[in-house]
Scaffold this motif. Sequence first.
Motif, PDB file in Angstrom:
ATOM      1  N   THR A  99       0.845  -1.193   0.000  1.00  0.00           N
ATOM      2  CA  THR A  99       0.000   0.000   0.000  1.00  0.00           C
ATOM      3  C   THR A  99       0.875   1.236   0.000  1.00  0.00           C
ATOM      4  O   THR A  99       1.762   1.368   0.849  1.00  0.00           O
ATOM      5  CB  THR A  99      -0.903   0.029   1.244  1.00  0.00           C
ATOM      6  OG1 THR A  99      -1.706  -1.150   1.279  1.00  0.00           O
ATOM      7  CG2 THR A  99      -1.815   1.263   1.216  1.00  0.00           C
ATOM      8  N   PRO A 100       0.691   2.154  -0.951  1.00  0.00           N
ATOM      9  CA  PRO A 100       1.493   3.377  -0.949  1.00  0.00           C
ATOM     10  C   PRO A 100       1.368   4.136   0.370  1.00  0.00           C
ATOM     11  O   PRO A 100       0.315   4.131   1.018  1.00  0.00           O
ATOM     12  CB  PRO A 100       0.888   4.183  -2.111  1.00  0.00           C
ATOM     13  CG  PRO A 100       0.313   3.131  -3.023  1.00  0.00           C
ATOM     14  CD  PRO A 100      -0.214   2.066  -2.114  1.00  0.00           C
ATOM     15  N   ASP A 101       2.449   4.798   0.770  1.00  0.00           N
ATOM     16  CA  ASP A 101       2.503   5.474   2.069  1.00  0.00           C
ATOM     17  C   ASP A 101       1.440   6.543   2.238  1.00  0.00           C
ATOM     18  O   ASP A 101       1.002   6.816   3.365  1.00  0.00           O
ATOM     19  CB  ASP A 101       3.881   6.113   2.264  1.00  0.00           C
ATOM     20  CG  ASP A 101       4.971   5.074   2.518  1.00  0.00           C
ATOM     21  OD1 ASP A 101       4.640   3.982   3.015  1.00  0.00           O
ATOM     22  OD2 ASP A 101       6.138   5.370   2.215  1.00  0.00           O
ATOM     23  N   ILE A 102       1.011   7.161   1.142  1.00  0.00           N
ATOM     24  CA  ILE A 102       0.074   8.277   1.251  1.00  0.00           C
ATOM     25  C   ILE A 102      -1.235   7.870   1.919  1.00  0.00           C
ATOM     26  O   ILE A 102      -1.919   8.691   2.528  1.00  0.00           O
ATOM     27  CB  ILE A 102      -0.194   8.892  -0.147  1.00  0.00           C
ATOM     28  CG1 ILE A 102      -0.963  10.209  -0.026  1.00  0.00           C
ATOM     29  CG2 ILE A 102      -0.933   7.924  -1.038  1.00  0.00           C
ATOM     30  CD1 ILE A 102      -0.259  11.268   0.778  1.00  0.00           C
ATOM     31  N   TYR A 103      -1.573   6.563   1.861  1.00  0.00           N
ATOM     32  CA  TYR A 103      -2.833   6.120   2.452  1.00  0.00           C
ATOM     33  C   TYR A 103      -2.774   6.002   3.972  1.00  0.00           C
ATOM     34  O   TYR A 103      -3.768   5.623   4.600  1.00  0.00           O
ATOM     35  CB  TYR A 103      -3.304   4.821   1.788  1.00  0.00           C
ATOM     36  CG  TYR A 103      -3.742   5.088   0.364  1.00  0.00           C
ATOM     37  CD1 TYR A 103      -5.005   5.607   0.096  1.00  0.00           C
ATOM     38  CD2 TYR A 103      -2.860   4.912  -0.698  1.00  0.00           C
ATOM     39  CE1 TYR A 103      -5.393   5.898  -1.195  1.00  0.00           C
ATOM     40  CE2 TYR A 103      -3.239   5.206  -1.999  1.00  0.00           C
ATOM     41  CZ  TYR A 103      -4.504   5.704  -2.242  1.00  0.00           C
ATOM     42  OH  TYR A 103      -4.885   6.020  -3.531  1.00  0.00           O
ATOM     43  N   ASN A 104      -1.627   6.336   4.561  1.00  0.00           N
ATOM     44  CA  ASN A 104      -1.574   6.565   6.006  1.00  0.00           C
ATOM     45  C   ASN A 104      -2.024   7.983   6.341  1.00  0.00           C
ATOM     46  O   ASN A 104      -2.304   8.281   7.500  1.00  0.00           O
ATOM     47  CB  ASN A 104      -0.158   6.353   6.530  1.00  0.00           C
ATOM     48  CG  ASN A 104       0.250   4.898   6.495  1.00  0.00           C
ATOM     49  OD1 ASN A 104      -0.568   4.007   6.727  1.00  0.00           O
ATOM     50  ND2 ASN A 104       1.508   4.636   6.190  1.00  0.00           N
ATOM     51  N   LYS A 105      -2.064   8.853   5.347  1.00  0.00           N
ATOM     52  CA  LYS A 105      -2.410  10.261   5.559  1.00  0.00           C
ATOM     53  C   LYS A 105      -3.769  10.636   4.998  1.00  0.00           C
ATOM     54  O   LYS A 105      -4.331  11.658   5.362  1.00  0.00           O
ATOM     55  CB  LYS A 105      -1.337  11.159   4.918  1.00  0.00           C
ATOM     56  CG  LYS A 105       0.090  10.908   5.419  1.00  0.00           C
ATOM     57  CD  LYS A 105       1.077  11.803   4.675  1.00  0.00           C
ATOM     58  CE  LYS A 105       2.497  11.630   5.219  1.00  0.00           C
ATOM     59  NZ  LYS A 105       3.058  10.310   4.882  1.00  0.00           N
ATOM     60  N   ILE A 106      -4.288   9.818   4.077  1.00  0.00           N
ATOM     61  CA  ILE A 106      -5.581  10.123   3.471  1.00  0.00           C
ATOM     62  C   ILE A 106      -6.491   8.897   3.526  1.00  0.00           C
ATOM     63  O   ILE A 106      -6.033   7.759   3.641  1.00  0.00           O
ATOM     64  CB  ILE A 106      -5.417  10.574   2.007  1.00  0.00           C
ATOM     65  CG1 ILE A 106      -4.875   9.429   1.132  1.00  0.00           C
ATOM     66  CG2 ILE A 106      -4.524  11.813   1.910  1.00  0.00           C
ATOM     67  CD1 ILE A 106      -4.819   9.751  -0.356  1.00  0.00           C
TER      68      ILE A 106
END
Length: 314
Positions: A99-106
């Motif tokens: 899972t790309p890291d950005i999905y920890n923020k969005i």
Amino acid sequence: MITRLIQLLLAVTLLFSQSAEARDWPDIQKSGTLRVGIRDSSEMLYTSNSLQYPGLLYEMIYDFATSHQLTIEIVIIPSFADYWKKDDIILLKTDLIATPDIYNKIDIAADIFTVTPERQKLIHMTPFIDNTELIFGRKNDRIDNYQNLIGKILLTYEAMSFSNIVQNSMDAHSIPYVISYVDVVDDHIVMPSSKKLAADAVNLYLIPQNSSLKGNGNYFEIAQNQADASISDALNMIFRLYENTFFKENLKPLFRARAELSQLAWGSRLNDMALHKQLAEFLIKDKASGNFSKRLLKYTGFTLEEYQEILQLQ
């Protein structure tokens, strides 16, 4: 309108580097907020400097959030490539499945993602409209297939799916091509002027994957005769031609980049099934009510039915 203005004023724009944790649908509901990743780049996506035209996809995700009594928190994504990074590695350029890291923020990426098998391995994709990719060029050029592009420059973005689409299509039709890279300086494309064009192949010029060039940069290059053709999804193209008189007067779609139709989608984490269900149900109701078509008309000049006719271009 007043409600929308208040919502825009209250929306919290989060820093891209802000740390956070992944959330599922119950967590989102409990928090009362929906964290939305989006690029601040155009009225097709989101533009922070316009209250009247905040963005087609912003308005869609705003209405989804409102239907669940949620407030939007906008997370500005600097570059399209940032949606696909894990520890600064662009997953789409590797065989890694994560899972790309950005999905920890969005919670949701309310962007324009062409659905591809490679992307579906990394995130859940919620289609919101059918699509086709179009090769476009100048109005006075007679180009209606890849063969006509031999000896000419086809310009596109390496980080987007367009690069693979045109390469796969040319491979399928045995069209020779050579790949070169352009430079991007101060948000402007610098063509490799010292490089001699191949006369017996399509000259495929790529905008590097980590470039922060605005989404209409390739349109300017074609309209100003710096390259001969480029590729865009149909939705983005009709928006660009509608919003910019210069583009409308100088550019036109030439032919479909591939025979198959595709879909454009939002992105979210693979395992949040409850969120996937809510998004899918919202989009069904949104189209049935006519709201989707009204928004599309506002931003592109075409209703959903008229847009679907454009997709039939051969």
